[in-house]
Design an enzyme around this catalytic site. Structure first.
Site, PDB file in Angstrom:
ATOM      1  N   HIS A   1      65.046  89.715   2.826  1.00  0.00           N
ATOM      2  CA  HIS A   1      63.713  90.280   3.074  1.00  0.00           C
ATOM      3  C   HIS A   1      63.806  91.438   4.070  1.00  0.00           C
ATOM      4  O   HIS A   1      63.105  91.477   5.080  1.00  0.00           O
ATOM      5  CB  HIS A   1      62.759  89.201   3.578  1.00  0.00           C
TER       6      HIS A   1
ATOM      7  N   ILE B   1      53.298 100.634  -2.373  1.00  0.00           N
ATOM      8  CA  ILE B   1      54.709 100.436  -2.696  1.00  0.00           C
ATOM      9  C   ILE B   1      54.982 100.773  -4.158  1.00  0.00           C
ATOM     10  O   ILE B   1      55.918 101.508  -4.488  1.00  0.00           O
ATOM     11  CB  ILE B   1      55.143  98.999  -2.376  1.00  0.00           C
TER      12      ILE B   1
ATOM     13  N   GLY C   1      49.952  99.364  -5.735  1.00  0.00           N
ATOM     14  CA  GLY C   1      49.478  99.806  -4.434  1.00  0.00           C
ATOM     15  C   GLY C   1      50.399 100.878  -3.888  1.00  0.00           C
ATOM     16  O   GLY C   1      51.039 101.622  -4.638  1.00  0.00           O
TER      17      GLY C   1
ATOM     18  N   ALA D   1      58.302  91.757  -3.414  1.00  0.00           N
ATOM     19  CA  ALA D   1      56.936  91.340  -3.090  1.00  0.00           C
ATOM     20  C   ALA D   1      56.962  90.002  -2.360  1.00  0.00           C
ATOM     21  O   ALA D   1      57.083  89.960  -1.135  1.00  0.00           O
ATOM     22  CB  ALA D   1      56.103  91.265  -4.364  1.00  0.00           C
ATOM     23  N   ARG D   2      56.859  88.912  -3.089  1.00  0.00           N
ATOM     24  CA  ARG D   2      56.923  87.567  -2.536  1.00  0.00           C
ATOM     25  C   ARG D   2      57.688  86.674  -3.504  1.00  0.00           C
ATOM     26  O   ARG D   2      57.566  86.803  -4.727  1.00  0.00           O
ATOM     27  CB  ARG D   2      55.514  86.997  -2.295  1.00  0.00           C
TER      28      ARG D   2
ATOM     29  N   GLU E   1      61.744  80.919   2.422  1.00  0.00           N
ATOM     30  CA  GLU E   1      62.514  81.792   3.306  1.00  0.00           C
ATOM     31  C   GLU E   1      62.552  81.171   4.695  1.00  0.00           C
ATOM     32  O   GLU E   1      61.495  80.866   5.254  1.00  0.00           O
ATOM     33  CB  GLU E   1      61.890  83.190   3.383  1.00  0.00           C
TER      34      GLU E   1
END
Length: 308
Positions: free
Chosen positions: A269, A142, A140, A220-221, A250
């Site tokens: 993050h 990023i 995408g 990302a995650r 997190e």
């Protein structure tokens, strides 16, 4: 038109400049909306706020999310209306963060900086990016921004994405599958959304296929990585370093092993952080507000069932 704004004073000013005739109701994290209120647009923040239980009753047609991922949001609350996100607004700072993380590993920052006289001058064993291979999962905004910057460093760039036919960035190769990408990558950047199909994308089986000494960067995650499998791969040297800006959960518990592992570069993050971060979020909403008032298609529409 009535717009509920959860993004503060500057967003309210942005809305007023574009739609002076609109009624803008701004609320904070601790405030609620009067029962039986109505609104066509919600500029959202803070997942879990009680206002989201009133969306149907208020008649909200369009809801804008301040971030990119929707994994923190209840899908049931998002259905039944147009939902957009601020897709791509953090691509520049995150891609710069990625390149900084890669350079830190190859150039041994900050350990190569002096705080006392060294044993030898003009001697070091530093890496070089030119000619190495960067793998990117997710292409995408990023991932594309990372690829552009990586090409400028003369890295070979290979990517894995769901729809390879849509990829047109010159100089970038499409990997056949994850195993193909892992086998060739010196550095691997995770830039894919968190969905049921990407959870634990990197696990003991996939990490066993990685090029020995791979460096993993996750912006990302955290759920994309099985962190216990990563720990094993770090300990036995299959993974040289892991630069993790996102982890699970997190925040991490205070005694979590990721804080102290010598092969982990951990950050909180923050890769999105930029002096222009909130300006870009406001601009993303402003562009769509113009579209909405004109009855035009919106940008950054979220496919709730797909998870992004």
């Amino acid at each position: 038109m009535r717009i509920i704004n959860m993004m503060g004073t500057q967003m309210a000013e942005t809305i007023a400049a574009i739609a002076p005739e609109a009624e803008v109701v701004s609320i904070t994290a601790d405030e609620t909306i009067e029962p039986n209120s109505s609104a066509q647009v919600l500029c959202a923040a803070w997942p879990g706020h009680s206002i989201y239980e009133q969306l149907d009753a208020m008649g909200v047609l369009w809801m804008h999310l301040p971030g990119t991922g929707i994994d923190a949001w209840d899908p049931g609350l998002l259905r039944g209306r147009i939902v957009t996100c601020s897709r791509g607004v953090s691509a520049i700072p995150i891609s710069e963060f990625v390149m900084g993380s890669i350079l830190a590993v190859e150039k041994n920052f900050p350990s190569s900086w002096l705080t006392e006289p060294p044993e030898h001058w003009n001697l070091a064993s530093l890496g070089e990016l030119a000619g190495q291979t960067l793998g990117i999962v997710g292409m995408g905004g990023i991932g594309t921004a990372v690829a552009k910057r990586a090409l400028a460093f003369d890295l070979r760039v290979r990517v894995l994405r769901r729809q390879p036919a849509k990829f047109l960035l010159p100089g970038v190769e499409i990997a056949h599958d994850l195993s193909d990408l892992l086998a060739s990558a010196d550095h691997l950047v995770l830039a894919a959304p968190s969905t049921s199909s990407t959870r634990h994308l990197l696990n003991s089986e996939s990490l066993a296929l990685a090029k020995p000494g791979i460096h993993i960067v996750n912006i990302a995650r955290g759920e994309l990585i099985d962190q216990e499998a990563l720990r094993d791969a770090l300990d036995d040297g299959r993974v040289r370093y892991a630069s993790l800006d996102t982890v699970y959960p997190e925040p991490l518990p205070v005694d979590h092993w990721l804080y102290s592992h010598p092969r982990v570069h951990l950050s909180a993050h923050v890769s999105w952080s930029s002096p222009r971060a909130f300006e870009r979020i406001r601009q993303a909403f402003a562009v769509n507000l113009v579209h909405f008032m004109a009855g035009e298609p919106l940008e950054g529409v979220v496919e709730v069932d797909e998870g992004y």
